[in-house]
Design an enzyme around this catalytic site. Structure first.
Site, PDB file in Angstrom:
ATOM      1  N   ASP A  91      -1.875  39.693  79.331  1.00  0.00           N
ATOM      2  CA  ASP A  91      -2.156  40.772  78.401  1.00  0.00           C
ATOM      3  C   ASP A  91      -0.845  41.494  78.068  1.00  0.00           C
ATOM      4  OD1 ASP A  91      -4.161  42.405  76.938  1.00  0.00           O
ATOM      5  OD2 ASP A  91      -3.593  43.964  78.352  1.00  0.00           O
ATOM      6  N   TYR A 114      -0.519  51.233  72.708  1.00  0.00           N
ATOM      7  CA  TYR A 114      -1.312  50.973  71.504  1.00  0.00           C
ATOM      8  C   TYR A 114      -0.863  51.895  70.368  1.00  0.00           C
ATOM      9  CZ  TYR A 114      -4.665  48.185  74.212  1.00  0.00           C
ATOM     10  OH  TYR A 114      -5.254  47.217  74.979  1.00  0.00           O
ATOM     11  N   HIS A 137      -9.482  37.229  81.662  1.00  0.00           N
ATOM     12  CA  HIS A 137      -8.418  38.176  81.357  1.00  0.00           C
ATOM     13  C   HIS A 137      -7.738  38.711  82.619  1.00  0.00           C
ATOM     14  CE1 HIS A 137      -6.681  41.112  78.469  1.00  0.00           C
ATOM     15  NE2 HIS A 137      -6.744  41.982  79.466  1.00  0.00           N
TER      16      HIS A 137
END
Length: 383
Positions: free
Chosen positions: A181, A307, A359
């Protein structure tokens, strides 16, 4: 630059406040007619929160975590938390290649701990003790007790911080890097920016190139990119709000422990290889350890910064160091074409699609992944 020992020490006051807030939780009704259809399932949350209040032993988990050697270092004036564990090698064995293992979101250093055991003490798991590695596991900037740097939190900025940790702080002249990730993207940047010191990289989420303009997309590449867009229409709400209004959602999550639990648990269920049964992959103690760490450190808002700052990222150079991939099994990675990774990496040495492990693969399939890491990085370090 130096580093100092660090202990996780959550005060009784923080824990008492957490229990009081949990006891006052109000739950919403389920949207839709199926569990998890509209996100974190209220019935599951009730059960999890009940255990959090009356069954979960944080002090026992805190003691287990503190059995590991934790440190903090100042890099660029900002503190970075990390775990560093030396490999258990036979006397006279050559020094190993140090490895740095980088987590993603919504994760923490806890995700990497099953790998730490297997990589630093392989004999305990039936492996060759001469293949033990020295392992470093950071909390990425903005996560837990690692502070945000000055300026935008870009992938390159995180890579620079981790490189300084490995070289200037810990004194390693050459090392390997693994991640998934966000930690995987940072791992790719480490390989791109520091090819003289980074011996190789290993990732569970293969990278995209800086541009697809070099040659036309193949049918497989186009199909994957189309499928990714379609999947984001059902899964991308979390990243949209964290990328555009992080302070709004963070205000709710830093004040409500159950809201925080819902935000995190939803992704642990959606992105892991659990076939709809979350606790087939993660026991409640593990989930609540991760959630409690976010709560106690008050870092959920700062974990969103990468983000919010995404548009500050520049195109990443090609990755020329040896690269290996053990592709995760999760919706966003389904049918990922190797050609996409080959646009980004010039020297792919290993490509594996095991068909299990999602993940959070270090937690889900630690034996599988530790074996892949050992074979790849050992091959780079042999004379």
């Amino acid at each position: 630059m130096t580093f100092t020992p660090f202990r996780i020490d959550v005060s009784d006051e923080v824990l008492d406040d957490l229990r009081a807030r949990v006891a006052r939780t109000r739950f919403t009704d389920r949207s839709g007619d199926r569990p998890w259809q509209g996100g974190a399932d209220p019935d599951y949350l009730r059960d999890l929160v009940s255990y959090w209040a009356d069954g979960f032993d944080w002090r026992a988990r805190e003691a287990e975590l503190n059995a590991l050697p934790h440190y903090r270092a100042k890099i660029g004036g900002r503190r970075l938390h990390f775990v560093r564990v030396a490999g258990k090698r036979p006397a006279g064995a050559p020094a190993p290649l140090p490895l740095i293992l980088s987590h993603g979101w919504p994760s923490s250093f806890v995700e990497m701990l099953p790998l730490v055991d297997r990589l630093t003490d392989p004999a305990r798991y039936g492996g060759d003790p001469a293949e033990a590695f020295d392992v470093v596991v950071p909390s990425l900037p903005g996560f837990l007790w690692s502070e945000l740097p000055e300026g935008p939190l870009t992938r390159a900025a995180m890579a620079r911080t981790l490189h300084l940790l490995m070289t200037d702080i810990l004194g390693h002249h050459r090392y390997g890097a693994f991640g998934g990730d966000v930690g995987g993207v940072v791992t790719g940047w480490l390989g791109a920016l520091y090819p003289e010191q980074v011996a190789g990289i290993h990732m569970i989420h293969p990278p995209f190139p800086a541009s697809f303009d070099a040659h036309p997309l193949s049918p497989a590449e186009q199909a994957y990119l189309d499928a990714e867009v379609a999947y984001d229409r059902t899964d991308g709400g979390y990243s949209a709000i964290m990328g555009t209004r992080p302070d709004t959602i963070a205000a709710a999550l830093i004040d409500s422990p159950v809201g925080l639990a819902a935000w995190l648990v939803d992704k642990y269920r959606d992105w892991s290889d659990n076939h709809g049964e979350l606790e087939s992959r993660f026991d409640r103690d593990t989930l609540l350890t991760i959630i409690t760490l976010y709560w106690a450190s008050g870092s959920i808002g700062s974990s969103f910064r990468q983000y919010f700052d995404f548009d500050h990222n520049s195109p990443r150079p090609d990755i020329t160091v040896p690269a290996a991939f053990t592709v995760s099994t999760e919706p966003s990675q389904a049918n990922f074409p190797r050609q996409i990774a080959e646009r980004a990496c010039t020297d792919i040495r290993h490509w594996s699609e095991p068909g299990r492990g999602g993940h959070f693969m270090p937690l889900e399939e630690p034996d599988l992944l530790a074996g892949e890491l050992t074979r790849f990085f050992t091959s780079l370090h042999r004379p």
